[in-house]
Design an enzyme around this catalytic site. Structure first.
Site, short mmCIF file in Angstrom:
data_model
loop_
_atom_site.label_atom_id
_atom_site.label_comp_id
_atom_site.label_asym_id
_atom_site.label_seq_id
_atom_site.Cartn_x
_atom_site.Cartn_y
_atom_site.Cartn_z
N ASN A 80 0.80 -1.22 0.00
CA ASN A 80 0.00 0.00 0.00
C ASN A 80 0.84 1.28 0.00
O ASN A 80 0.40 2.31 -0.50
CB ASN A 80 -0.99 0.00 1.17
N LYS A 129 12.55 -7.36 1.19
CA LYS A 129 11.62 -8.00 0.26
C LYS A 129 10.37 -7.13 0.11
O LYS A 129 9.55 -7.05 1.03
CB LYS A 129 11.20 -9.39 0.72
N GLY A 180 2.38 -5.57 7.50
CA GLY A 180 1.38 -6.26 6.70
C GLY A 180 0.19 -6.66 7.56
O GLY A 180 -0.01 -6.13 8.65
N GLU A 184 -2.56 -11.76 10.22
CA GLU A 184 -2.37 -13.21 10.11
C GLU A 184 -0.96 -13.54 9.64
O GLU A 184 -0.32 -14.47 10.13
CB GLU A 184 -3.41 -13.81 9.16
N THR A 185 -0.45 -12.78 8.68
CA THR A 185 0.92 -13.00 8.22
C THR A 185 1.91 -12.66 9.33
O THR A 185 2.95 -13.32 9.47
CB THR A 185 1.21 -12.15 6.97
N GLY A 186 1.60 -11.65 10.14
CA GLY A 186 2.46 -11.32 11.27
C GLY A 186 2.59 -12.49 12.23
O GLY A 186 3.68 -12.76 12.76
N GLU A 193 4.35 -4.33 12.33
CA GLU A 193 3.34 -3.29 12.20
C GLU A 193 2.21 -3.93 11.41
O GLU A 193 2.35 -4.20 10.23
CB GLU A 193 3.91 -2.06 11.51
N CYS A 231 -3.46 0.78 6.94
CA CYS A 231 -3.70 0.11 8.22
C CYS A 231 -4.27 1.08 9.25
O CYS A 231 -4.97 0.67 10.18
CB CYS A 231 -2.42 -0.53 8.74
N GLU A 261 7.94 2.09 15.03
CA GLU A 261 8.71 2.61 13.92
C GLU A 261 8.71 4.14 13.99
O GLU A 261 7.97 4.75 14.75
CB GLU A 261 8.14 2.12 12.58
#
Length: 502
Positions: free
Chosen positions: A157, A180, A233, A236-238, A255, A289, A467
């Protein structure tokens, strides 16, 4: 709306060299406004991850980066900022082509990325330790040292800005990086790699890999020679990043998602609150987010506010993101478009009232892209799916409230805790609610902003760590304690010693 196809041949950046993927494979990247291919980029795999991590490891252990003075590192980082500004229009256009955000926002993101590098360049010499008074003839002090090799995984995003948020503080602290970018938006991250090389960042300090997260991201998170992972991101990926990193006990910062409340009280400047609330949800087509996706309106001003809000939202200019007059572009992909539309249908089936939008635009040209009209639901209950799950699109839930206690309870009733906004001219109320809302970022009478000077991050399942600001340097350094014996007496294990031992 014409699609521009880049003729440039994109390569991975590994050890200071621009190289194809070890497999030779590539994958397409698309223009969300037309769904047409604009470029092909290398499809990295585990072999490429191994090469990039080895290059970063060597650059950290043997290379000049860690041996440079803070002033020398800062000089190179400022050069990155200079080049970003010199190429602002070109990079902004590429960003818009690849992620669909309107060109005005892309220009702002490139400028903000340059500011981020400047900000952390100024902090390279400000990572101080402390001296600690000891109960005895010892001198004790701490120093902050870089972790080493940092794996950084960024979302689609804010492709360039999120790279800057991670790369700049990591470099300032003396780390090396394997970055990445998201598979959907790899182009400006690769350009940033070129700029780092041009700015004389030493070979191997910044490495950039493009490829699927399930393979490349996972390999970075698991790699035993990666010391720290930073991920932005969805939640769930976190969770998966945490699981993958657990095997080697990596330091992890996250984050993640949000379901941020936007609360309007009767004593607010309602015109300003309407305009700010439009910005808070519909910028970047709601793909933020921190998007204030739940609009809580006091019942006494609910109808008036909503009438003005819907009227203005209906005039938002949806269209070609490369046109300066456009106010909202497409969502990132066909898949995301379908996902957002499925949330809209579910909201209707659960009883929410569709007050505006809820569909793709009728314009035949826009039908080729991933455009969705600004969408507003009223009569929303706070436990509905639309009010609890992160949609990541231009969809707003409007919920009335009676008093402070009720709105605080509803605002906090979510797994997330990233951000919140309060609109009120009552100074005591503003501070009172700011302290009660469980969110990492609270704005008062202002929609949402993340300057480099201010820490950014969430409570609960919105993340770990902060951050931006000086706090980001805590994510990329670790504390070492040093103790020095100043006693005149010789150390005697069995004799009397002037300070207790552990």
């Amino acid at each position: 709306m014409a699609t521009e196809v880049t003729t440039k041949e994109y390569r991975l950046l590994i050890g200071g060299q621009f190289v194809p993927a070890a497999s030779g494979e590539t994958f397409p990247t698309y223009n969300p406004a037309t769904n047409e291919v604009i470029a092909h980029v290398p499809k990295a795999g585990r072999e490429d991850v191994n090469r990039a991590v080895a290059a970063a490891r060597k650059a950290f252990d043997e290379g000049p980066w860690g041996k440079m003075t803070p002033m020398e590192r800062a000089k190179r980082m400022r050069r990155v900022a200079e080049i970003l500004r010199e190429r602002l229009e070109e990079i902004a256009r590429l960003e818009t082509l690849n992620c669909g955000k309107i060109i005005i926002e892309s220009r702002a993101d490139v400028a903000a990325s340059a500011n981020c590098f400047d900000y952390y360049a100024n902090l390279t010499g400000h990572m101080w330790g402390e001296t600690i008074p000891m109960n005895g003839p010892l001198f004790d002090y701490t120093v902050r040292e870089p972790y080493g090799v940092c794996g950084q995984i960024i979302p689609w995003n804010f492709p360039l800005l999120m790279a800057a948020w991670k790369v700049a503080p990591a470099l300032a602290a003396g780390n090396t990086i394997v970055l990445k970018p998201a598979s959907a938006t790899p182009l400006t991250a690769l350009v940033l790699g070129e700029i780092c090389q041009e700015a004389d960042i030493p070979d191997g300090v910044v490495n950039i890999l493009t490829g699927p997260g399930v393979e490349v991201g996972a390999a970075i998170a698991e790699h035993p020679d990666v010391d720290k992972i930073a991920f932005t991101g969805e939640t769930e990926t976190g969770r998966e990043i945490l699981r993958l990193s657990a095997g080697t006990i990596k330091k992890v910062s996250l984050e993640l998602g949000g379901k941020s409340p936007n609360i309007v009280f009767p004593d607010a400047d309602l015109e300003e609150a309407v305009n700010g609330s439009l910005f808070a949800i519909f910028t970047n087509a709601g793909q933020r987010c921190t998007a204030r996706t739940r609009l809580f309106l006091h019942e006494s001003i609910h109808d008036q506010f909503l009438s003005d809000f819907i009227a203005k939202a209906g005039k938002i200019r949806v269209g070609d993101p490369l046109e300066d007059a456009t106010q909202m572009g497409p969502v990132i992909s066909k898949r995301q478009c379908e996902r957002v539309l499925s949330f809209i249908e579910r909201a209707r089936s659960e009883g929410a009232n569709l007050a505006l939008g809820g569909k793709r635009p009728d314009d035949e040209v826009l039908q080729k892209g991933n455009f969705i009209e600004p969408t507003i639901f009223t009569q929303v209950q706070n436990d509905m799916t639309i009010a609890q799950q992160e949609v990541f699109g231009p969809v707003l839930s409007v919920i009335p409230f009676r008093d402070e206690s009720e709105v605080v309870e509803m605002a906090n009733n979510t797994i997330y805790g990233l951000a919140a906004t309060i609109w009120t001219n009552d100074l005591k109320r503003a501070h009172r609610l700011a302290s009660r809302i469980r969110a990492g970022n609270v704005s008062i009478n202002f929609p949402t902003v993340n300057p480099p000077e201010a820490p950014f991050g969430g409570f609960k399942q919105s993340g770990i760590g902060r951050e931006l600001s000086r706090h980001a340097l805590d994510l990329y350094t670790q504390v070492k304690n040093v103790v020095v014996n100043l006693a005149d007496e010789r150390f005697d294990w069995y004799g009397k010693w002037p300070v207790g031992q552990k």
